[in-house]
Write a protein that holds these residues in place. Structure first.
Motif, mmCIF file in Angstrom:
data_model
loop_
_atom_site.group_PDB
_atom_site.id
_atom_site.type_symbol
_atom_site.label_atom_id
_atom_site.label_comp_id
_atom_site.label_asym_id
_atom_site.label_seq_id
_atom_site.Cartn_x
_atom_site.Cartn_y
_atom_site.Cartn_z
ATOM 1 N N PHE A 201 0.845 -1.198 0.000
ATOM 2 C CA PHE A 201 0.000 0.000 0.000
ATOM 3 C C PHE A 201 0.875 1.241 0.000
ATOM 4 O O PHE A 201 1.882 1.322 0.710
ATOM 5 C CB PHE A 201 -0.915 -0.010 1.226
ATOM 6 C CG PHE A 201 -1.774 1.219 1.371
ATOM 7 C CD1 PHE A 201 -2.837 1.446 0.522
ATOM 8 C CD2 PHE A 201 -1.496 2.159 2.363
ATOM 9 C CE1 PHE A 201 -3.623 2.588 0.656
ATOM 10 C CE2 PHE A 201 -2.279 3.291 2.504
ATOM 11 C CZ PHE A 201 -3.344 3.508 1.650
ATOM 12 N N LEU A 202 0.496 2.240 -0.802
ATOM 13 C CA LEU A 202 1.293 3.452 -0.974
ATOM 14 C C LEU A 202 0.537 4.652 -0.397
ATOM 15 O O LEU A 202 -0.245 5.301 -1.105
ATOM 16 C CB LEU A 202 1.583 3.684 -2.464
ATOM 17 C CG LEU A 202 2.294 2.537 -3.186
ATOM 18 C CD1 LEU A 202 2.278 2.762 -4.692
ATOM 19 C CD2 LEU A 202 3.721 2.404 -2.676
ATOM 20 N N PRO A 203 0.727 4.956 0.874
ATOM 21 C CA PRO A 203 -0.048 6.023 1.520
ATOM 22 C C PRO A 203 0.154 7.401 0.905
ATOM 23 O O PRO A 203 -0.695 8.272 1.058
ATOM 24 C CB PRO A 203 0.433 5.990 2.974
ATOM 25 C CG PRO A 203 1.748 5.298 2.937
ATOM 26 C CD PRO A 203 1.672 4.326 1.817
ATOM 27 N N ALA A 204 1.259 7.599 0.190
ATOM 28 C CA ALA A 204 1.510 8.906 -0.412
ATOM 29 C C ALA A 204 0.564 9.204 -1.568
ATOM 30 O O ALA A 204 0.282 10.371 -1.863
ATOM 31 C CB ALA A 204 2.954 9.000 -0.886
ATOM 32 N N THR A 205 0.067 8.150 -2.220
ATOM 33 C CA THR A 205 -0.773 8.360 -3.410
ATOM 34 C C THR A 205 -2.047 7.517 -3.413
ATOM 35 O O THR A 205 -2.779 7.536 -4.406
ATOM 36 C CB THR A 205 0.019 8.049 -4.691
ATOM 37 O OG1 THR A 205 0.513 6.701 -4.628
ATOM 38 C CG2 THR A 205 1.185 9.013 -4.865
ATOM 39 N N GLU A 206 -2.304 6.783 -2.339
ATOM 40 C CA GLU A 206 -3.476 5.905 -2.314
ATOM 41 C C GLU A 206 -4.338 6.167 -1.087
ATOM 42 O O GLU A 206 -3.853 6.638 -0.060
ATOM 43 C CB GLU A 206 -3.040 4.436 -2.356
ATOM 44 C CG GLU A 206 -2.354 4.065 -3.673
ATOM 45 C CD GLU A 206 -1.816 2.647 -3.705
ATOM 46 O OE1 GLU A 206 -1.596 2.137 -4.824
ATOM 47 O OE2 GLU A 206 -1.588 2.057 -2.623
ATOM 48 N N ILE A 207 -5.622 5.834 -1.213
ATOM 49 C CA ILE A 207 -6.596 5.963 -0.125
ATOM 50 C C ILE A 207 -7.036 4.565 0.292
ATOM 51 O O ILE A 207 -7.263 3.693 -0.548
ATOM 52 C CB ILE A 207 -7.830 6.761 -0.577
ATOM 53 C CG1 ILE A 207 -7.456 8.183 -0.974
ATOM 54 C CG2 ILE A 207 -8.887 6.795 0.525
ATOM 55 C CD1 ILE A 207 -8.615 8.983 -1.535
ATOM 56 N N CYS A 208 -7.176 4.383 1.583
ATOM 57 C CA CYS A 208 -7.707 3.140 2.138
ATOM 58 C C CYS A 208 -9.182 3.367 2.479
ATOM 59 O O CYS A 208 -9.524 4.325 3.171
ATOM 60 C CB CYS A 208 -6.918 2.775 3.400
ATOM 61 S SG CYS A 208 -7.369 1.182 4.147
ATOM 62 N N GLY A 255 -10.440 -1.843 0.500
ATOM 63 C CA GLY A 255 -10.012 -1.609 -0.864
ATOM 64 C C GLY A 255 -8.983 -0.498 -0.939
ATOM 65 O O GLY A 255 -8.855 0.337 -0.039
ATOM 66 N N VAL A 256 -8.237 -0.499 -2.050
ATOM 67 C CA VAL A 256 -7.210 0.507 -2.293
ATOM 68 C C VAL A 256 -7.640 1.365 -3.481
ATOM 69 O O VAL A 256 -8.021 0.836 -4.530
ATOM 70 C CB VAL A 256 -5.846 -0.148 -2.582
ATOM 71 C CG1 VAL A 256 -4.806 0.914 -2.942
ATOM 72 C CG2 VAL A 256 -5.385 -0.974 -1.377
ATOM 73 N N PHE A 257 -7.584 2.665 -3.295
ATOM 74 C CA PHE A 257 -8.000 3.630 -4.312
ATOM 75 C C PHE A 257 -6.873 4.617 -4.584
ATOM 76 O O PHE A 257 -6.174 5.033 -3.659
ATOM 77 C CB PHE A 257 -9.231 4.413 -3.832
ATOM 78 C CG PHE A 257 -10.441 3.566 -3.554
ATOM 79 C CD1 PHE A 257 -11.462 3.476 -4.475
ATOM 80 C CD2 PHE A 257 -10.553 2.851 -2.366
ATOM 81 C CE1 PHE A 257 -12.581 2.692 -4.224
ATOM 82 C CE2 PHE A 257 -11.667 2.064 -2.106
ATOM 83 C CZ PHE A 257 -12.680 1.985 -3.035
ATOM 84 N N GLU A 258 -6.722 4.996 -5.847
ATOM 85 C CA GLU A 258 -5.802 6.080 -6.152
ATOM 86 C C GLU A 258 -6.371 7.371 -5.574
ATOM 87 O O GLU A 258 -7.564 7.653 -5.715
ATOM 88 C CB GLU A 258 -5.602 6.224 -7.664
ATOM 89 C CG GLU A 258 -4.892 5.049 -8.309
ATOM 90 C CD GLU A 258 -3.525 4.799 -7.694
ATOM 91 O OE1 GLU A 258 -2.709 5.735 -7.645
ATOM 92 O OE2 GLU A 258 -3.280 3.652 -7.269
ATOM 93 N N ASP A 259 -5.529 8.151 -4.914
ATOM 94 C CA ASP A 259 -5.935 9.408 -4.290
ATOM 95 C C ASP A 259 -5.924 10.499 -5.359
ATOM 96 O O ASP A 259 -4.871 10.987 -5.751
ATOM 97 C CB ASP A 259 -4.971 9.746 -3.150
ATOM 98 C CG ASP A 259 -5.390 10.973 -2.371
ATOM 99 O OD1 ASP A 259 -6.247 11.737 -2.863
ATOM 100 O OD2 ASP A 259 -4.851 11.184 -1.261
ATOM 101 N N VAL A 260 -7.095 10.899 -5.832
ATOM 102 C CA VAL A 260 -7.183 11.825 -6.957
ATOM 103 C C VAL A 260 -6.624 13.203 -6.604
ATOM 104 O O VAL A 260 -6.148 13.923 -7.488
ATOM 105 C CB VAL A 260 -8.637 11.923 -7.463
ATOM 106 C CG1 VAL A 260 -8.767 12.920 -8.605
ATOM 107 C CG2 VAL A 260 -9.124 10.543 -7.931
#
Length: 280
Positions: A201-208, A255-260
């Motif tokens: 998981f990439l917290p810099a660019t993704e949303i949990c 789920g993992v989402f790209e942080d727009v």
């Protein structure tokens, strides 16, 4: 995947993006008393489109930003064993104003894809920067059934616990009618919850977002679907793009989402370079 058996319908009551603000549906979405995924109210998510490949199968969803541009997941077009250079994009379609894929919805209309712009940092192995823009050949007709979602900027905030919604045509894992546009409410979770489930998981660019207790989730055909959050203004913003997650039949992992918000500058520049600047 489900084969698409839809017909072209008439589009009426035309309106322009400039006439009505982004993220303001004419039919209010269902936001109360939701247990698991439910069928959405028709026309309540006018920004969500069905993405169909050249064989007529559902690839996932995309979200309208203006009359020519949609945002979605890059993995529709490039991944292990397939490349954007090998995909015949001209035979793909996006269906706007869609609700039931097996009936002749009166407001649906399809549009051809002219080109796809993948994020230059997209990595299909890690799904880093899993975002792409779709440019349509024809100008989409905006009306009460079809319009654009709001694009957040880099300062737009979301909070842990905030309830957002994912609409999509993905599998319901036998929990509902997957021929219609369904929606599921998904709360924003702390980053460490996804890090626990997903070490990459990439917290810099993704949303949990989602649940750990086996109640609600999205499935593979929902990839590219938006995570829509309602702002204090009452407008709906696309805060995330569905990218990856666990087994939706078990629905016991978030789920993992790209942080727009992290990509809004790239989205706006790419839209402007394409000749279709973003106008909220």
């Amino acid at each position: 995947m489900l084969s698409l058996l839809v017909a072209l319908g008439l589009v009426t009551l035309v309106r322009t993006q400039g006439a009505i603000p982004c993220g303001t549906p004419s039919v209010q979405p269902i936001t109360t008393r939701i247990v698991g995924g439910v069928e959405s109210a028709a026309n309540s998510w006018p920004y969500v489109t069905l993405v169909v490949d050249d064989l007529g199968y559902i690839a996932g969803s995309a979200t309208i930003l203006n009359e020519h541009v949609l945002v979605t997941s890059a993995q529709h077009f490039e991944g292990p064993g397939y490349s954007i250079f090998d995909v015949d994009i001209t035979h793909w379609r996006v269906y706007a104003g869609e609700h039931n894929i097996h009936t002749k919805d009166p407001n649906e209309r399809y549009y051809h894809i002219a080109r796809v712009v993948l994020h230059p940092g997209y990595n299909y192995s890690s799904l880093e920067n899993d975002i792409a823009l779709i440019i349509t050949r024809e100008r989409m007709q905006f009306n009460v059934h079809v319009s654009g979602a709001c694009l957040p900027d880099s300062t737009h905030q979301y909070t842990v616990g905030q309830k957002c919604y994912l609409p999509g045509w993905g599998s319901t894992a036998a929990s509902g009618n997957e021929e219609v546009l369904n929606q599921v409410d998904l709360p924003i979770l702390a980053d460490d919850i996804c890090t626990h489930h997903w070490p990459d998981f990439l917290p810099a660019t993704e949303i949990c977002a989602g649940y750990e207790n086996g109640t609600k989730d999205f499935c593979a055909d929902d990839i590219g679907s938006p995570l829509l959050c309602k702002d204090q203004s009452g407008q709906w913003y696309i805060m995330g793009i569905a990218s990856s997650g666990g087994n939706c039949k078990l629905h016991d992992e978030p789920g993992v989402f790209e942080d727009v918000t992290k990509y809004s500058d790239w989205v706006k520049k790419t839209m402007e370079d394409a000749g279709f600047p973003y106008q909220p």
